[in-house]
Design an enzyme around this catalytic site. Structure first.
Site, PDB file in Angstrom:
ATOM      1  N   PRO A   1     -16.780  47.662 -47.642  1.00 17.82           N
ATOM      2  CA  PRO A   1     -15.974  46.583 -48.219  1.00 17.82           C
ATOM      3  C   PRO A   1     -14.689  47.045 -48.924  1.00 17.82           C
ATOM      4  CG  PRO A   1     -17.779  47.108 -49.682  1.00 17.82           C
ATOM      5  CD  PRO A   1     -17.920  48.017 -48.499  1.00 17.82           C
TER       6      PRO A   1
ATOM      7  N   CYS B   1     -23.263  58.512 -47.498  1.00 19.35           N
ATOM      8  CA  CYS B   1     -24.110  58.369 -48.695  1.00 19.35           C
ATOM      9  C   CYS B   1     -25.553  58.654 -48.268  1.00 19.35           C
ATOM     10  CB  CYS B   1     -23.945  57.009 -49.364  1.00 19.35           C
ATOM     11  SG  CYS B   1     -24.307  55.591 -48.328  1.00 19.35           S
TER      12      CYS B   1
ATOM     13  N   CYS C   1     -13.978  53.524 -41.449  1.00 23.85           N
ATOM     14  CA  CYS C   1     -15.111  52.619 -41.680  1.00 23.85           C
ATOM     15  C   CYS C   1     -14.889  52.075 -43.082  1.00 23.85           C
ATOM     16  CB  CYS C   1     -16.419  53.393 -41.591  1.00 23.85           C
ATOM     17  SG  CYS C   1     -16.747  54.000 -39.933  1.00 23.85           S
TER      18      CYS C   1
ATOM     19  N   ASP D   1     -12.819  48.441 -39.341  1.00 20.63           N
ATOM     20  CA  ASP D   1     -14.275  48.273 -39.429  1.00 20.63           C
ATOM     21  C   ASP D   1     -14.704  47.394 -38.262  1.00 20.63           C
ATOM     22  OD1 ASP D   1     -16.304  48.842 -42.028  1.00 20.63           O
ATOM     23  OD2 ASP D   1     -17.040  47.352 -40.574  1.00 20.63           O
TER      24      ASP D   1
HETATM   25  C1  LIG Z   1     -20.600  53.352 -45.656  1.00 24.49           C
HETATM   26  S1  LIG Z   1     -19.910  51.870 -45.155  1.00 24.49           S
HETATM   27  C2  LIG Z   1     -18.227  52.076 -45.623  1.00 24.49           C
HETATM   28  C3  LIG Z   1     -17.967  51.869 -47.090  1.00 24.49           C
HETATM   29  C4  LIG Z   1     -16.483  51.816 -47.417  1.00 24.49           C
HETATM   30  N1  LIG Z   1     -15.759  52.966 -46.935  1.00 24.49           N
HETATM   31  C5  LIG Z   1     -16.236  51.680 -48.903  1.00 24.49           C
HETATM   32  O1  LIG Z   1     -15.916  52.653 -49.577  1.00 24.49           O
HETATM   33  O2  LIG Z   1     -16.362  50.561 -49.405  1.00 24.49           O
HETATM   34  C6  LIG Z   1     -19.827  52.072 -43.426  1.00 24.49           C
HETATM   35  C7  LIG Z   1     -19.066  50.999 -42.701  1.00 24.49           C
HETATM   36  O3  LIG Z   1     -19.010  51.389 -41.329  1.00 24.49           O
HETATM   37  C8  LIG Z   1     -18.932  50.214 -40.548  1.00 24.49           C
HETATM   38  N2  LIG Z   1     -19.261  50.586 -39.159  1.00 24.49           N
HETATM   39  C9  LIG Z   1     -20.465  50.804 -38.603  1.00 24.49           C
HETATM   40  N3  LIG Z   1     -20.344  51.145 -37.316  1.00 24.49           N
HETATM   41  C10 LIG Z   1     -19.015  51.138 -37.044  1.00 24.49           C
HETATM   42  C11 LIG Z   1     -18.239  51.385 -35.888  1.00 24.49           C
HETATM   43  N4  LIG Z   1     -18.826  51.743 -34.722  1.00 24.49           N
HETATM   44  N5  LIG Z   1     -16.903  51.269 -35.965  1.00 24.49           N
HETATM   45  C12 LIG Z   1     -16.300  50.915 -37.124  1.00 24.49           C
HETATM   46  N6  LIG Z   1     -16.979  50.662 -38.246  1.00 24.49           N
HETATM   47  C13 LIG Z   1     -18.313  50.779 -38.217  1.00 24.49           C
HETATM   48  C14 LIG Z   1     -19.895  49.273 -41.216  1.00 24.49           C
HETATM   49  O4  LIG Z   1     -19.590  47.933 -40.887  1.00 24.49           O
HETATM   50  C15 LIG Z   1     -19.663  49.603 -42.704  1.00 24.49           C
HETATM   51  O5  LIG Z   1     -18.767  48.695 -43.250  1.00 24.49           O
END
Ligand SMILES: C[S@@+](CC[C@H](N)C(=O)[O-])C[C@H]1O[C@@H](n2cnc3c(N)ncnc32)[C@H](O)[C@@H]1O
Length: 454
Positions: free
Chosen positions: A264, A392, A261, A294
């Site tokens: 950004p 988080c 995931c 993602d």
């Molecule tokens: C907590 S953020 C990730 C932050 C990132 N790892 C960083 O350090 O910048 C969670 C991410 O999970 C993605 N997400 C949500 N559901 C998802 C899915 N079913 N499959 C893949 N990505 C997913 C969201 O779009 C989001 O960008």
């Protein structure tokens, strides 16, 4: 039509614009999407005021609303009226706006928004508070500023830390910088800040010998030295743990990595920075191939923009827009970083709208999604490979309870110990829960490291 709306909007006073923004947040829009449009609509001299009024009111939202509720005799359902009441109370109790302006201009704001029916009520309540501000200030300070469901859950999960948490979560968060080790060390960048007269402190992230920079001066991030050249990024100090926990594994081979995931791309960029760093303390580690996954196409674009600014080698990085609950790779990975989507309750200080947007139902739904992503990632992990699970969030349902349930059904999963050493990094049976207990602490993050026994 849009032109007329814009014209109408431009005639509103600044408080009315803040009220309209708060109304939209209550209807489900995020602060991130509304803040810049609001600031673009107010005059240069009002920008600071609008920013403080919006962010401050959001931070104290539930505490202010409880004061309002205690003084209102009949039910008020209009979200705009609640927003106006809260900004009025915030000005009286937290800002040095003269009382006549706080009351008069807020009442004027509801009239401008065609909610004149709320004007009398707002005027009466604000005047009551104005007569005895010390009494209400005391009342408000004793309270927390969380919705009841979240307060109850945090008390249940973190009883002994709950009082401190309740206070810390209504404060603004500190700004931490991540220095790009590809270009210089943290200490060298600190010297540059000193030369430029920018205030900062060097602080531990909780791992031995690893420091980060906490800014003590308010400065526009893009004005930081060498920002455009990618020498530095803003990243919470607990978010910086991810790359260092993985680095401490000292894996002696070329690694295939899945960042499940990714967007950004903060944690991925950090990993690549360490990998390309000349000063990286783990000798033979190098990343052979990364799949940065993602499900959100737009957010994924931000990953390339970030890696670009940081001047990181993208040759071995493949961006993939797919759902992590079903994604299947051709090969299995040595390392998987699963920074799972979560309720983000750990970052309320930075995104105070979360306290308005999240509901109790979200917790169960999010935990179910996390469980599906975790199970599918596990399939993609090679034997003896490592999976770092991160959220988080501060809620056990998304963190240690989630891992507990996973371990019960995956006997080949083994907990890997690592060590964090700040007082607010709390060791659990599985992993660590980091809590923002004090104003200078990092955000609420959970980390657990697993290995797949071959
Ligand atoms: C907590 S953020 C990730 C932050 C990132 N790892 C960083 O350090 O910048 C969670 C991410 O999970 C993605 N997400 C949500 N559901 C998802 C899915 N079913 N499959 C893949 N990505 C997913 C969201 O779009 C989001 O960008």
């Amino acid at each position: 039509m849009r032109h007329i709306m814009t014209q109408l909007h431009s005639q509103l006073n600044t408080r009315a614009k803040v009220v309209a923004t708060l109304e939209r947040i209550q209807q489900g829009e995020s602060l991130v999407s509304l803040l810049d449009p609001l600031l673009n609509q107010v005059s240069e001299k009002d920008k600071g005021f609008a920013h403080e009024l919006l962010l401050g009111t959001l931070r104290q939202w539930w505490a202010l609303a409880r004061i309002g509720e205690s003084l209102i005799e009949h039910e008020v359902t209009d979200k705009g009226v609640w927003a106006a009441l809260n900004i009025g109370l915030y000005q009286l109790l937290y800002m040095d706006t003269p009382d006549y302006a706080a009351i008069g201009e807020t009442v004027e704001a509801v009239k401008q928004l065609d909610k004149g029916y709320g004007a009398g009520l707002i005027n009466a309540i604000l005047r009551k508070v104005q007569k005895n501000p010390a009494k209400f200030a005391k009342k408000i300070e004793k309270n927390h500023s969380l919705p009841n469901w979240l307060a109850k859950q945090l008390k249940q999960d973190w009883g002994e830390y709950y009082a401190e948490l309740g206070q810390a979560l209504r404060q603004p968060a500190p700004i931490f910088l991540r220095v790009n080790r590809k270009f210089c060390s943290v200490e060298d960048y600190a010297d540059i800040l000193t030369q430029q007269g920018i205030g900062f402190a060097l602080v531990s992230i909780g791992i031995e010998k690893v420091q980060t920079i906490q800014l003590t001066d308010a400065i526009r991030i893009t004005d930081l030295p060498k920002f455009a050249e990618g020498w530095v990024s803003v990243q919470d100090k607990h978010a910086q743990l991810s790359a260092h926990i993985l680095a401490s594994l000292a894996l002696d081979k070329s690694l295939t990595v899945l960042d499940a995931c990714t967007a950004p791309g903060g944690k991925l960029a950090h990993l690549l920075e360490l990998d390309e760093s000349k000063t990286f303390h783990v000798k033979h580690q190098n990343i052979a191939h990364v799949i940065a996954l993602d499900s959100d196409e737009k957010r994924l674009q931000r990953v390339s923009q970030n890696l670009e600014r940081l001047q990181l080698n993208q040759e071995n990085v493949q961006l993939v827009c797919e759902d992590a609950t079903t994604f299947q790779a051709d090969t299995q990975f040595d390392v998987i970083v699963l920074d799972a989507p979560c309720t983000a309750t750990g970052v309320i200080r930075r995104h105070p709208d979360i306290a308005l947007l999240r509901t109790e139902e979200d917790v169960g739904q999010t935990a179910a999604l996390q469980a599906n992503i975790l199970a599918n990632c596990w399939h993609n992990l090679a034997d003896n490979g490592y999976l770092l699970y991160i959220t988080c969030s501060m809620l056990k349902a998304e963190n240690e309870d989630q891992l507990q349930a996973f371990l019960a059904t995956h006997k080949e999963a083994q907990i890997v110990d690592f060590s964090l050493n700040l007082p607010n990094q709390i060791k659990r049976d599985i992993g660590y829960q980091c809590l923002p207990l004090h104003q200078n602490d990092g955000d609420g993050f959970y980390y657990a490291l697993l290995q797949k026994r071959g």
